[in-house]
Design a protein around this motif. Sequence first.
Motif, short mmCIF file in Angstrom:
data_model
loop_
_atom_site.label_atom_id
_atom_site.label_comp_id
_atom_site.label_asym_id
_atom_site.label_seq_id
_atom_site.Cartn_x
_atom_site.Cartn_y
_atom_site.Cartn_z
N ARG A 10 19.88 34.61 39.58
CA ARG A 10 18.85 33.82 39.34
C ARG A 10 18.56 35.51 38.72
NH1 ARG A 10 14.08 32.77 40.55
NH2 ARG A 10 14.75 32.43 42.83
N GLY A 11 18.30 35.56 37.50
CA GLY A 11 17.71 36.43 37.10
C GLY A 11 18.36 38.21 37.13
N THR A 12 19.62 38.16 36.73
CA THR A 12 19.98 38.91 37.10
C THR A 12 20.71 38.70 35.92
OG1 THR A 12 20.68 39.31 39.41
CG2 THR A 12 21.89 39.98 37.86
N ALA A 13 20.76 40.35 34.93
CA ALA A 13 21.55 40.51 33.47
C ALA A 13 22.91 40.48 33.74
CB ALA A 13 20.75 41.12 32.58
N ALA A 14 23.84 39.23 33.03
CA ALA A 14 25.35 39.08 33.64
C ALA A 14 25.95 39.88 32.39
CB ALA A 14 25.29 37.89 33.80
N VAL A 15 26.65 41.13 32.37
CA VAL A 15 27.30 41.92 31.35
C VAL A 15 28.80 41.71 31.66
CG1 VAL A 15 27.41 43.73 30.32
CG2 VAL A 15 24.58 42.88 31.31
N GLY A 16 29.79 41.99 30.86
CA GLY A 16 31.40 42.29 30.90
C GLY A 16 31.03 43.21 30.47
N GLN A 17 32.61 43.54 30.45
CA GLN A 17 33.04 44.57 30.25
C GLN A 17 34.63 44.26 29.29
OE1 GLN A 17 33.27 48.51 32.02
NE2 GLN A 17 31.48 49.09 31.06
N ASP A 18 35.81 44.68 28.02
CA ASP A 18 35.80 43.85 28.15
C ASP A 18 37.27 45.24 28.26
OD1 ASP A 18 39.53 43.20 26.99
OD2 ASP A 18 37.78 41.23 26.49
N HIS A 19 37.81 45.37 28.73
CA HIS A 19 38.94 46.76 28.35
C HIS A 19 40.28 46.42 27.79
CE1 HIS A 19 36.56 49.60 30.66
NE2 HIS A 19 35.72 48.48 31.62
N MET A 20 40.20 45.66 27.51
CA MET A 20 41.58 45.13 26.89
C MET A 20 41.21 44.92 25.43
SD MET A 20 45.08 45.77 27.02
CE MET A 20 44.80 46.61 28.67
N ASN A 21 42.10 43.89 25.05
CA ASN A 21 41.59 43.20 23.20
C ASN A 21 41.87 41.40 23.82
OD1 ASN A 21 44.53 42.32 22.36
ND2 ASN A 21 44.49 44.47 23.07
N LEU A 22 41.15 40.47 23.55
CA LEU A 22 41.33 39.04 23.20
C LEU A 22 42.85 39.12 23.91
CD1 LEU A 22 39.14 36.09 24.27
CD2 LEU A 22 39.05 36.53 21.78
N ALA A 23 43.39 39.19 22.11
CA ALA A 23 44.80 39.09 21.93
C ALA A 23 45.81 38.99 23.34
CB ALA A 23 44.87 39.26 20.72
N SER A 24 45.36 39.95 23.79
CA SER A 24 46.74 40.70 24.71
C SER A 24 46.80 39.42 25.87
CB SER A 24 45.83 41.85 25.14
OG SER A 24 44.97 41.48 25.73
N TYR A 25 45.83 38.59 26.40
CA TYR A 25 45.28 38.06 26.90
C TYR A 25 46.62 35.61 26.67
CZ TYR A 25 41.68 41.11 28.64
OH TYR A 25 40.34 42.14 29.24
N ARG A 26 46.61 36.12 28.40
CA ARG A 26 47.55 34.83 28.44
C ARG A 26 47.16 33.69 27.66
NH1 ARG A 26 51.21 34.72 33.81
NH2 ARG A 26 51.81 36.45 33.60
N PRO A 27 46.87 32.68 26.81
CA PRO A 27 46.51 30.80 26.22
C PRO A 27 45.78 30.19 27.51
CG PRO A 27 48.80 30.75 25.27
CD PRO A 27 48.52 32.53 26.06
N ALA A 28 45.99 29.86 28.09
CA ALA A 28 44.72 29.79 28.51
C ALA A 28 43.73 30.28 29.89
CB ALA A 28 46.23 29.12 30.07
N LEU A 29 44.29 31.79 29.77
CA LEU A 29 43.19 32.49 30.27
C LEU A 29 42.68 32.37 29.55
CD1 LEU A 29 41.78 34.42 32.54
CD2 LEU A 29 43.01 36.39 31.80
N ARG A 30 42.57 32.87 28.08
CA ARG A 30 41.95 33.23 26.75
C ARG A 30 41.04 31.89 26.15
NH1 ARG A 30 43.76 34.89 20.89
NH2 ARG A 30 42.29 35.01 19.84
N ARG A 31 41.00 30.81 26.18
CA ARG A 31 40.61 29.48 26.10
C ARG A 31 39.23 29.79 27.72
NH1 ARG A 31 45.37 26.95 26.16
NH2 ARG A 31 45.52 26.04 27.92
N ARG A 32 39.07 30.17 28.70
CA ARG A 32 38.45 30.21 29.76
C ARG A 32 37.80 31.34 29.50
NH1 ARG A 32 42.27 27.10 31.22
NH2 ARG A 32 42.27 25.54 32.46
#
Length: 424
Positions: A173-195
């Motif tokens: 709580r109170g921590t800013a959540a940041v993600g870095q994508d070092h690949m690209n969305l289309a490269s992930y398997r469909p099930a993982l991409r949906r998540r």
Amino acid sequence: MDTQGSARRLTRRGLRPAHYALRRTALWALRPVALLRPAPRRGDRPRVRFLLQHAHGSGGTIRTVLNLSGHLAREHDVEIVSVLNRRATPFFPVADGVRIVVADDRLTPPAGRTGRLLARVPSLLTPVDDASFRSMNLRADLLLLRALWRRPPDVVIGTRPSLNLLVAELAPRGTAAVGQDHMNLASYRPALRRRLERAYRRLALLAVLTERTRAEYAAALAGAPTRLEVVPNALPELGGGPSRREHKVLLAAGRYTRQKGFDLLLDAYAPLAAEYPDWTLRIFGAGPMRDQLRKRVADRGLAGRAEVGGRTAKLGAEMERAAVYVLSSRFEGMPMVVLEAMSKGLPVVAFDCPTGPAEMITDGEDGLLVPAEDVAALTAALRRVMGDADLRDRLGERALRTAEEYRLDRIGPRWARLIAELRP
């Protein structure tokens, strides 16, 4: 312990739905715990925590995160949580002021019966379709949560899908959540991409490496409050000087996996070996396809003309002794090695794979782009640069200027501004 064997059994198609159901239940139970954690205490220096799968390893993401962390540590308290560790010393140097905390130290066997038992149970937090799943287990899950929730920072930054999901779903709580994508969305398997598309809506910021990837996520996260920013990786310091392009060496480097396309590179180089007997192809790396690639060298009659070597900590020096860099990947995020080669004055010949090369290389000006996975086109482009020293020099000198845009003193301040804006 047979964590990998357990993981392989669990990833069979019939059991994937069961694992995802268990994961959802675990997250449902853990979210209240995350919300009950004390909020960060604001200090003079912002506290930033990166999550890396293996901070002591040798991958490109590791190198760029360590590079950025060193810059931020001048004005921030920077901590890197390494999910696991298998090396006694880091492969890359760690800057002063950057603290590395190992969650699961694999150099030391789990203590006690409970620890050994937990280490035999597959991970609940890591999706089965994430590449890191087979290296994780329930013990690592618990140790990682302890490191994530300990003394909450102002900003926590994930650096791969599994860790971005963890940050999005269980940041304190109170921590800013940041993600870095070092690949690209289309490269992930469909099930993982949906998540990813569902969970990333919880992030305060998602940083991507290219405009094409930003557009993919903008469509997938339409209507979400998640801020999207394109922030390229910054060039690390490399040993060695600039290449004078005098040594007739084609250079390539990376993990020996299908993604990197070294099989395609060897096929493209095979017709050129007889045409240019004074040239050599040198590939550096490590990974599961090494023996297969070495067999390909023999099968193509390239012994003595193409080398499939081990990984090197002195890639800059190898670039100094090369004339051309080749990127043969089937897909990428933003291939940092392209910028590293350009910063050494090497012309780069690259497949125009998704994503990155087309945003880094201007075809015919500072390198050459050919259609993705088109082996004949790669052969033709290599023939051009191998047979024309003036072309190599013109492309290489322009590449030096292109690389200037990715210096750390230009990229680092962009991250510092984002952190300041995100800080609660």
